[in-house]
Design an enzyme around this catalytic site. Sequence first.
Site, PDB file in Angstrom:
ATOM      1  CG  ASP A 148      52.971  38.364  34.883  1.00 41.71           C
ATOM      2  OD1 ASP A 148      53.518  38.089  33.806  1.00 41.71           O
ATOM      3  OD2 ASP A 148      51.770  38.667  34.987  1.00 41.71           O
ATOM      4  CG  ASP A 150      52.515  38.775  40.381  1.00 37.58           C
ATOM      5  OD1 ASP A 150      51.999  39.451  39.476  1.00 37.58           O
ATOM      6  OD2 ASP A 150      52.591  37.528  40.342  1.00 37.58           O
TER       7      ASP A 150
END
Length: 221
Positions: A148, A150
Amino acid sequence: MHWHALRSDAPLQRHQLVRLKPASWSELLHARSDLAGEALLQGWADCGWPLIARRPLPGEAGGYALGLPLPPAAGKRRIAVNARHEDIDAVSSLPYLQETIHSAPAAWASSMDRLTMLAARHAIEARVFGSLAWQWLTGLTYLSPGSDLDVIWTLPPPGHIAPLLAELAEIETLAPMRLDGELIRADGSGVNWRELYAGSKELALKTPVDVQLCSYEAFVA
């Protein structure tokens, strides 16, 4: 990044980066037999690599609660230590989103540019944590194909929150990676942006010491 000394009476904010003195780091490792087999940790402080402020573990009191994740090649183990003020060499904030673009996969660049412009339009900060931040900080490989992005966003004025979240959700629909992260208040407490966007009546508020439920109104007040 700007590093500075930590005042003796100052608490650490969530996600604040902390560099320890090499001698203190060596002392901490020698006191922890469970870390003896982690070869990557031996030169961590000598390289100038930081740890990150975390919430204290149950029963953990006093000192500064710090941690770091090892990269996937080293098992992704999360290391937790407790340091004294005299162990700390310097502290800093997380890197800005735009600082880390060249450490990210090339396919992420367009989305990261859009996110940087989004932050500028709303006059807020966008800082990176998670795998991309650690890869940028250390030069080690933390990112994988399923990683991901972040991001921590400083909390805009109440009237800007809904438009910010809507634009963030729109950017994610075209992004090659999942966008994760939080909106953070000035006191360092934060809520996941997805919970805010979903309009949840009860939000999980992450504070420097615990996680508690709160309403949207209480979070933005």
